[in-house]
Design an enzyme around this catalytic site. Structure first.
Site, mmCIF file in Angstrom:
data_model
loop_
_atom_site.group_PDB
_atom_site.id
_atom_site.type_symbol
_atom_site.label_atom_id
_atom_site.label_comp_id
_atom_site.label_asym_id
_atom_site.label_seq_id
_atom_site.Cartn_x
_atom_site.Cartn_y
_atom_site.Cartn_z
ATOM 1 N N GLY A 273 0.822 -1.211 0.000
ATOM 2 C CA GLY A 273 0.000 0.000 0.000
ATOM 3 C C GLY A 273 0.851 1.254 0.000
ATOM 4 N N ARG B 84 -7.859 -2.612 -2.140
ATOM 5 C CA ARG B 84 -7.709 -1.581 -1.097
ATOM 6 C C ARG B 84 -8.065 -0.185 -1.627
ATOM 7 N NH1 ARG B 84 -2.336 -2.453 2.201
ATOM 8 N NH2 ARG B 84 -3.412 -0.954 3.529
ATOM 9 N N SER C 279 -3.495 9.236 8.321
ATOM 10 C CA SER C 279 -2.828 8.223 7.505
ATOM 11 C C SER C 279 -1.552 8.793 6.923
ATOM 12 C CB SER C 279 -3.761 7.777 6.368
ATOM 13 O OG SER C 279 -3.002 7.260 5.287
ATOM 14 N N ASP D 215 -0.162 -0.432 13.081
ATOM 15 C CA ASP D 215 0.246 -1.734 12.525
ATOM 16 C C ASP D 215 0.410 -2.804 13.601
ATOM 17 O OD1 ASP D 215 0.216 -0.780 9.967
ATOM 18 O OD2 ASP D 215 2.356 -0.330 9.901
ATOM 19 N N LYS E 215 -6.694 -2.561 5.966
ATOM 20 C CA LYS E 215 -5.272 -2.908 5.855
ATOM 21 C C LYS E 215 -5.122 -4.075 4.868
ATOM 22 C CE LYS E 215 -3.704 0.263 8.473
ATOM 23 N NZ LYS E 215 -2.898 1.327 7.874
ATOM 24 N N ARG F 65 1.024 -9.552 8.992
ATOM 25 C CA ARG F 65 0.966 -9.280 10.429
ATOM 26 C C ARG F 65 0.003 -10.229 11.158
ATOM 27 N NH1 ARG F 65 4.319 -4.940 10.250
ATOM 28 N NH2 ARG F 65 3.754 -3.216 8.879
#
Ligand code: S3P
Length: 429
Positions: free
Chosen positions: A94, A122, A167, A315, A342, A388
């Site tokens: 991203g 996304r 962001s 994150d 995400k 993640r």
């Protein structure tokens, strides 16, 4: 698609360092590519996401050498990028697609950006909209809200943009466009997101101001090559911080971690949960704060998480949820709607996986309530193709009653290719 079986651990101990910061690594390539002179980058993260950024700039005529230790970027200057002869593939990243969209909006050529099946789902409107206000000509799928995006680079004008979300990708995309815009470009966000772009813009000699009114960039100013030393990624370190906190008898020292205050929300949250975490030898390297982090096993308690700390820990929520699952009492997470957009919907993925391990989780639109338990069950969980999620579930497995199988773990290579190796080094069974 590979799977892995992780068995419970006895302790997580020793001394480690984690690979370079992903956000800083991306930005070092981008600014190095458009600076004048040779930028040398040490500690660069060679994860798939950063390789996507590197390849994109090579495709635009930038000479980038990697001798395995130092990355050398022979900058082309602000106006020296070349039209790529093919589509630029941003893979899963991203940061690559959103930041480069800003940069490409101000070039004098045409380009197309795409990515893997996850990235193509996304939201891109969040950058396309402000860039269009600057005069960018961007088209794409679904009314230019989804990649592939096609950019007819051209003249831009500075704007003041009040971002609806905190962001760093939105902010940085507009800042990069601002380097090419006529006049000043100002970005204001609800609360501060990671400020690596602001720091690195300044480090490379860009003309910018940062104050309570956000960040302001002045266009048309050439950048100068620098030597960048990338610290260890606090997002990667947090997997090991949580591992040591929840595994009885653990003591772990993580050397050389970036502790930029806009990134240390997870440390603040874990301290409030009762974690024994100490920052040692705090110093500054290439304009970024760095420290060694010492962690000891602690009994954690549930807390309420919301507000300004959320973007500072954005994150880390998947692995913070593992800490919450082990804490005493209920942890509530709110104001974290961004987790839904995400690499996958992380609220949904973590909730489903924790329930499979016997944990009570209630999802809300912008967060979740997790009831901690001393007992985490073994079983089979899926990463949803999200690095993640895969790593967080691997950490959960260290304290589960029996082994956990994690499916679809190839994605770990996007940000932390050495994760399982490092885990093997610290875990005793
Ligand atoms: C990043 C910003 C964050 C973060 C991502 C990296 C960056 O995304 O989640 O991993 O390097 O700018 P958002 O800007 O979408 O919050």
């Amino acid at each position: 698609m590979e799977s892995i079986i992780i068995k419970p651990a006895v302790t997580v101990s020793g001394e480690i360092s984690v690979p370079g910061d992903k956000s800083i690594s991306h930005r070092s390539i981008m600014l190095g590519a458009i600076a004048n002179g040779v930028t040398a980058v040490r500690g660069f993260l060679r994860g798939e996401d950063n390789i996507s950024t590197m390849q994109a700039f090579r495709s635009m005529g930038v000479d980038i050498e990697d001798d395995g230790e130092v990355i050398k970027i022979n900058g082309n200057g602000l106006y020296g990028l070349k039209e790529p002869s093919d589509v630029l593939d941003c893979g899963n990243s991203g940061t690559t697609i959103r930041l480069i969209t800003g940069l490409l909006s101000g070039q004098s050529f045409f380009s197309v950006l795409t990515g893997d099946k996850y990235l193509r789902k996304r939201p891109m409107k969040r950058v396309v909209e402000p860039l269009s206000l600057m005069g960018a000509d961007i088209s794409g799928r679904n009314g230019a809200t989804l990649a592939p995006l096609a950019i007819n680079g051209g003249k831009l004008k500075g704007i003041t943009y009040q971002s609806p979300v905190s962001s760093a990708q939105i902010k940085s995309s507009i800042m990069l466009a601002g380097l090419y815009a006529e006049g000043e470009t100002n970005v204001i966000e609800p609360s501060l997101s990671r400020d690596h772009s602001e720091r690195m813009f300044r480090f490379f000699g860009a003309s910018l101001d940062v104050n309570n009114d956000g960040v302001t960039v002045r266009g048309g100013v050439e950048l100068s090559a620098r030597e960048v030393i990338v610290p260890g990624d606090i997002s990667s370190a947090t997997f090991f911080i949580v591992a040591a906190l929840i595994t009885p008898g653990s003591e772990l020292l993580i050397r050389n971690v970036g502790v930029n205050p806009s990134r240390t929300g997870a440390i603040d949250i874990l301290l409030e949960m009762g974690g024994d975490i100490k920052l040692l030898d705090e110093r500054e390297v290439s304009g970024e704060p760095v420290a060694d982090i010492l962690v000891r096993y602690s009994s954690l308690k549930g807390i309420s998480i919301s507000g300004d700390v959320v973007p500072r820990a954005i994150d880390e929520f998947p692995v913070l949820c593992i800490a919450a699952a082990r804490g005493e009492g209920i942890t509530t997470i709110r104001d974290a709607r961004e987790l839904r957009v995400k690499e996958t919907d992380r609220i949904k993925a973590i909730s489903e996986n924790l329930r499979k391990l016997g944990i009570t989780v209630t999802e809300t639109e912008d967060g979740m309530d997790i009831t901690g338990s001393e007992r985490l069950l073994g079983g089979v969980v899926d990463s949803s193709g999200d690095h993640r999620i895969a790593m967080s579930m691997s950490i959960a497995a260290l304290v589960a009653a029996s082994e956990i199988t994690i499916t679809d773990i190839d994605c770990v290579a996007t940000s932390f290719p050495t994760f399982f190796k490092l885990m093997g080094k610290t875990v005793s069974r």
